[in-house]
Design an enzyme around this catalytic site. Structure first.
Site, mmCIF file in Angstrom:
data_model
loop_
_atom_site.group_PDB
_atom_site.id
_atom_site.type_symbol
_atom_site.label_atom_id
_atom_site.label_comp_id
_atom_site.label_asym_id
_atom_site.label_seq_id
_atom_site.Cartn_x
_atom_site.Cartn_y
_atom_site.Cartn_z
ATOM 1 N N GLY A 4 -20.625 16.514 0.408
ATOM 2 C CA GLY A 4 -19.695 17.575 0.788
ATOM 3 C C GLY A 4 -19.193 17.354 2.198
ATOM 4 O O GLY A 4 -19.983 17.086 3.103
ATOM 5 N N TYR A 5 -17.880 17.489 2.394
ATOM 6 C CA TYR A 5 -17.302 17.289 3.731
ATOM 7 C C TYR A 5 -16.450 18.478 4.161
ATOM 8 O O TYR A 5 -15.895 18.464 5.264
ATOM 9 C CB TYR A 5 -16.453 16.001 3.750
ATOM 10 C CG TYR A 5 -15.363 16.021 2.697
ATOM 11 C CD1 TYR A 5 -15.606 15.516 1.427
ATOM 12 C CD2 TYR A 5 -14.119 16.581 2.966
ATOM 13 C CE1 TYR A 5 -14.637 15.575 0.445
ATOM 14 C CE2 TYR A 5 -13.144 16.629 1.988
ATOM 15 C CZ TYR A 5 -13.411 16.131 0.730
ATOM 16 O OH TYR A 5 -12.431 16.199 -0.244
ATOM 17 N N GLU A 37 -13.180 23.573 -7.664
ATOM 18 C CA GLU A 37 -12.306 22.637 -6.944
ATOM 19 C C GLU A 37 -11.168 22.130 -7.828
ATOM 20 O O GLU A 37 -10.749 20.989 -7.724
ATOM 21 C CB GLU A 37 -13.128 21.470 -6.400
ATOM 22 C CG GLU A 37 -14.307 21.886 -5.547
ATOM 23 C CD GLU A 37 -13.964 22.916 -4.481
ATOM 24 O OE1 GLU A 37 -12.778 23.022 -4.116
ATOM 25 O OE2 GLU A 37 -14.861 23.636 -4.037
ATOM 26 N N SER A 58 -15.875 22.820 2.638
ATOM 27 C CA SER A 58 -16.612 24.082 2.491
ATOM 28 C C SER A 58 -18.013 23.844 1.937
ATOM 29 O O SER A 58 -18.913 24.657 2.156
ATOM 30 C CB SER A 58 -15.847 25.048 1.595
ATOM 31 O OG SER A 58 -15.650 24.472 0.324
HETATM 32 C C1 BEZ Z 1 -16.346 19.440 0.095
HETATM 33 O O1 BEZ Z 1 -16.742 18.282 0.028
HETATM 34 O O2 BEZ Z 1 -16.830 20.257 0.835
HETATM 35 C C2 BEZ Z 1 -15.209 19.820 -0.753
HETATM 36 C C3 BEZ Z 1 -14.434 18.841 -1.269
HETATM 37 C C4 BEZ Z 1 -13.377 19.212 -2.046
HETATM 38 C C5 BEZ Z 1 -13.127 20.519 -2.288
HETATM 39 C C6 BEZ Z 1 -13.926 21.458 -1.752
HETATM 40 C C7 BEZ Z 1 -14.988 21.138 -0.990
#
Ligand code: BEZ
Length: 197
Positions: A30-31, A104, A33
């Site tokens: 996760g990068y 997502e 939210s």
């Molecule tokens: C995430 O990695 O935090 C993320 C990636 C795409 C959509 C929402 C969150």
């Protein structure tokens, strides 16, 4: 993503990404939210990074931090040689992806990726990425323009500014830097200060 048409249904495409379906658990990187909001069960959570990708507020949000008429701006990752993107990895069961694919659905596809942990260990996991050819992609703008855009945007999940601020705080708490995110944060703070004057 090669071959992804503007109207691709990402939920359907993501269902075909069945690489890990026979595994008991999968690491998800996760990068955005996902760094500060894990609304799903997970087995383990660890700070991690990916290389060759940089985080950018270049994806439009029609369903969380904006509306179809006035999309907000959220992050995606863009390929950049030698870049490092810090984030949070979650070990989840493959069943969690049905929920995440729905959450997502606004243009994000799941891709296999090498995930690096701080102890030097590397695993192959998955990441959600919104590529240039999805209909919600907004693309590059200066950090100041992005801050102005975020300041005026809101959607069903709340103000776009909360998304940016939570992300910046979470990165700082992890001891990680991201000049793009922190510069937008500074511009946004200056905008709210000037609105009070
Ligand atoms: C995430 O990695 O935090 C993320 C990636 C795409 C959509 C929402 C969150």
């Amino acid at each position: 993503m090669q071959g992804m048409s503007a109207n691709t249904n990402t939920i359907a495409v993501n269902k075909t990404m069945d690489l890990f379906d026979d595994h008991d658990s999968v690491w998800l990187f996760g990068y955005g939210s996902l760094i500060y909001k894990a609304d799903f069960p997970y087995i383990e959570r660890r700070p991690a990074s990916i290389t060759g990708w940089t985080r950018r507020f270049w994806q439009g949000s029609h369903d969380h931090r904006g509306t179809p008429e006035a999309p907000g701006r959220v992050v995606t990752i863009i390929e950049e040689a030698d870049a490092i993107c810090h984030g949070m990895a979650y070990l989840v069961t493959p069943e969690e992806f049905a929920h995440l694919d729905y959450r997502e659905k606004n243009g994000y596809l799941r891709l296999p990726i090498a995930i690096h942990f701080d102890d030097g260990r590397e695993v192959t996991g998955l990441v959600y990425i919104a590529t240039e050819d999805n209909t919600a992609f907004l693309g590059a703008a200066s950090e100041q323009e992005i801050a102005r855009h975020i300041a005026r945007s809101a959607g069903p999940s709340g103000p776009n500014s909360d998304y940016l601020n939570h992300l910046a705080v979470a990165l700082r708490e992890m001891g990680k830097s991201d000049p793009h995110v922190f510069e937008i944060e500074r511009h946004l703070a200056a905008l709210s200060t000037s609105a009070l004057e």
